[in-house]
Design an enzyme around this catalytic site. Structure first.
Site, short mmCIF file in Angstrom:
data_model
loop_
_atom_site.label_atom_id
_atom_site.label_comp_id
_atom_site.label_asym_id
_atom_site.label_seq_id
_atom_site.Cartn_x
_atom_site.Cartn_y
_atom_site.Cartn_z
N HIS A 1 -3.14 7.00 2.33
CA HIS A 1 -3.79 5.30 1.97
C HIS A 1 -5.22 5.15 2.27
O HIS A 1 -5.40 5.14 3.82
CB HIS A 1 -2.36 4.31 2.85
CG HIS A 1 -3.51 3.43 2.28
ND1 HIS A 1 -3.81 2.82 0.84
CD2 HIS A 1 -3.21 2.51 2.93
CE1 HIS A 1 -3.58 1.82 0.68
NE2 HIS A 1 -4.19 1.07 2.07
N CYS B 1 1.03 -1.52 0.11
CA CYS B 1 0.01 0.00 0.58
C CYS B 1 0.91 1.16 0.29
O CYS B 1 0.23 2.85 -0.34
CB CYS B 1 -0.12 -0.21 1.11
SG CYS B 1 -2.06 -1.70 1.15
N ASN C 1 -10.17 -0.72 0.58
CA ASN C 1 -8.61 -0.72 0.50
C ASN C 1 -7.68 -0.90 -0.95
O ASN C 1 -7.96 -2.81 -1.15
CB ASN C 1 -7.99 -1.55 1.52
CG ASN C 1 -7.15 -1.16 1.83
OD1 ASN C 1 -6.06 -0.55 0.18
ND2 ASN C 1 -6.18 -1.64 2.25
O1 UT7 Z 1 -3.36 -1.86 4.25
C1 UT7 Z 1 -3.52 -1.30 5.39
C2 UT7 Z 1 -4.24 -3.01 5.09
N1 UT7 Z 1 -4.94 -3.61 6.84
C3 UT7 Z 1 -5.49 -2.12 7.01
O2 UT7 Z 1 -5.42 -0.89 6.89
C4 UT7 Z 1 -5.79 -2.91 8.92
C5 UT7 Z 1 -6.56 -1.66 9.57
N2 UT7 Z 1 -6.88 -2.77 10.92
C6 UT7 Z 1 -8.18 -2.24 10.75
O3 UT7 Z 1 -8.52 -1.54 9.79
C7 UT7 Z 1 -9.10 -2.51 12.11
O4 UT7 Z 1 -8.22 -3.35 12.68
C8 UT7 Z 1 -10.18 -4.38 11.06
C9 UT7 Z 1 -11.43 -3.32 10.64
C10 UT7 Z 1 -9.80 -4.78 10.49
C11 UT7 Z 1 -11.07 -4.63 12.28
O5 UT7 Z 1 -11.79 -4.04 13.67
P1 UT7 Z 1 -11.67 -3.68 14.77
O6 UT7 Z 1 -11.97 -2.82 15.26
O7 UT7 Z 1 -10.60 -3.75 15.59
O8 UT7 Z 1 -11.87 -5.27 15.39
P2 UT7 Z 1 -11.43 -6.10 16.67
O9 UT7 Z 1 -10.06 -6.94 15.21
O10 UT7 Z 1 -10.52 -6.11 17.12
O11 UT7 Z 1 -12.30 -7.44 16.60
C12 UT7 Z 1 -12.87 -6.32 17.86
C13 UT7 Z 1 -14.66 -7.74 17.47
C14 UT7 Z 1 -14.01 -9.33 17.48
O12 UT7 Z 1 -14.77 -9.80 18.56
P3 UT7 Z 1 -14.54 -11.07 19.59
O13 UT7 Z 1 -13.29 -11.37 19.67
O14 UT7 Z 1 -14.36 -9.22 19.91
O15 UT7 Z 1 -15.62 -11.32 19.86
C15 UT7 Z 1 -14.41 -10.23 15.96
O16 UT7 Z 1 -13.85 -11.29 16.14
O17 UT7 Z 1 -15.04 -8.03 15.67
C16 UT7 Z 1 -15.36 -8.64 15.72
N3 UT7 Z 1 -14.99 -8.96 13.49
C17 UT7 Z 1 -15.98 -8.87 13.37
N4 UT7 Z 1 -17.32 -9.27 13.48
C18 UT7 Z 1 -18.38 -8.28 12.61
C19 UT7 Z 1 -13.92 -9.20 13.16
N5 UT7 Z 1 -14.71 -9.33 11.71
C20 UT7 Z 1 -15.24 -8.42 11.50
C21 UT7 Z 1 -16.50 -9.21 10.59
N6 UT7 Z 1 -17.36 -8.66 11.08
N7 UT7 Z 1 -15.96 -8.19 9.83
#
Ligand code: UT7
Length: 335
Positions: free
Chosen positions: A261, A119, A291
């Site tokens: 980005h 990216c 993205n």
């Molecule tokens: O070019 C760079 C590319 N990468 C990025 O930009 C990634 C940067 N990171 C992010 O954008 C965020 O970390 C995410 C959008 C990927 C995830 O958001 P988050 O607020 O960090 O969520 P999390 O990983 O802390 O997950 C919170 C909860 C979890 O459940 P529990 O363990 O609290 O019960 C996940 O299992 O949300 C759950 N979860 C989802 N629920 C519904 C994770 N993905 C999903 C989903 N739908 N798609």
């Protein structure tokens, strides 16, 4: 490479272009495939939908279309292009996809090559191309960011598949002896943290004959630790841009547009807050495209240029960040 032809000091920006496939994958549709919802995706990322390449479409096709529209805006004869740099992590040919863009364009006098930095790739490519221009070797360059991550996403992994889409963007840049509109830049990588975001090779073994084994070529789907990538981005990007403002004697008040980005709306908001750049100056289109990796920055710039938001002489602070880990930033004056 030819001898130095021009006594140049800088780069000017002459045109922009972009292309996105017409196939739309909405949050609602993704939630039929994995356990997620439109509400979750929108509130955690800002994304509503993304584009997916048609099966007869690849990175070269998308990059070509973006490059062509940038060349049309610049009003250049194709034969005057000296350099084509394609930033991509998803080439349709591992030996290099840029030469096929050169061929499609008919840019017979250009040299074309790929550059991979996920990216951050577009900014790394822009900075690389500008060095050839400032060094006097080449006069006109097309810098393309194009990615087809849909081919490498694990469509059963809800933690990552919701983020990514396909697309391409391009800028046309030219050397000049009068000014430098690439006002400043910085780049960084940290391979120690590389495991936070990978598209690794598969490492499946086979045997050629007797005791001579080999690894079959191929890649595993994207692996991502979202929280770590998030923390990395909101920490490193403001530090790099802040240092760049100091180095170039700019301050964030003078910035007309922040073009980051397009990874996650919350990352964009947090970086803007840390730099004290108000929300109305932060350009965003990730709601529509998600993205698109190396494509996000030129795709965003092209949209803002064509709808008259970015105007001649506007100051743009831009930063790309992602796998590597890698990150880069630049201060640009448009025009
Ligand atoms: O070019 C760079 C590319 N990468 C990025 O930009 C990634 C940067 N990171 C992010 O954008 C965020 O970390 C995410 C959008 C990927 C995830 O958001 P988050 O607020 O960090 O969520 P999390 O990983 O802390 O997950 C919170 C909860 C979890 O459940 P529990 O363990 O609290 O019960 C996940 O299992 O949300 C759950 N979860 C989802 N629920 C519904 C994770 N993905 C999903 C989903 N739908 N798609």
């Amino acid at each position: 490479m030819e001898e130095i032809k021009f006594n140049q000091i800088g780069v000017s920006f002459k045109g922009s272009g972009s292309y996105v496939p017409d196939q739309i994958l909405t949050n609602q549709k993704i939630s039929k495939k994995v356990d997620t919802s439109d509400e979750w995706i929108k509130s955690r990322t800002g994304i509503s939908e993304r584009r997916i390449s048609n099966i007869d479409e690849n990175v070269s096709d998308m990059g070509y279309k973006a490059a062509l529209t940038a060349i049309e805006m610049a009003n250049w004869d194709i034969e005057t292009i000296d350099l084509i740099v394609l930033a991509t992590s998803t080439p349709n040919d591992l030996f290099g996809s840029a030469p096929s863009i050169q061929a499609k364009l008919g840019a017979a006098n250009a040299v074309a090559f790929d550059l991979t930095a996920a990216c951050s790739g577009f900014l790394f490519a822009l900075i690389t191309a500008s060095q050839f221009l400032k060094g006097g070797s080449f006069k006109r360059a097309i810098v393309i960011g194009a990615d087809q991550l849909s081919s490498f996403v694990d469509w059963n992994d809800r933690r990552s598949c919701i983020l990514f889409g396909d697309g391409a963007g391009a800028l046309a840049i030219e050397s000049t002896s009068e000014f430098d509109n690439l006002i400043g830049f910085d780049m960084s990588t940290d391979g120690e943290r590389g495991s936070f975001l990978n598209l690794p090779s598969k490492n499946n073994k086979d045997s050629i004959i007797d005791n001579i084994d080999f690894l079959i070529g191929g890649f595993s789907p994207i692996k991502m630790n979202g929280q770590e990538v998030y923390k990395f981005a909101v920490r490193e990007v403001p530090i790099m841009l802040d240092n760049l403002f100091r180095k170039t004697n700019f301050n964030s008040d003078q910035v007309d547009w922040l073009v980051l980005h397009q990874a996650n709306q919350r990352i964009l908001d947090s970086v803007g807050e840390r730099l004290k750049i108000p929300r109305e100056k932060i350009l965003t289109n990730l709601e529509k495209y998600g993205n698109t990796s190396a494509a996000t920055i030129p795709l965003m710039m092209d949209e803002a240029i064509r709808n008259n938001r970015i105007k001649q002489n506007d100051i743009i602070a831009t930063s790309g960040f992602g796998a590597g880990l890698s990150w880069g930033a630049a201060i640009i004056k448009w025009g």
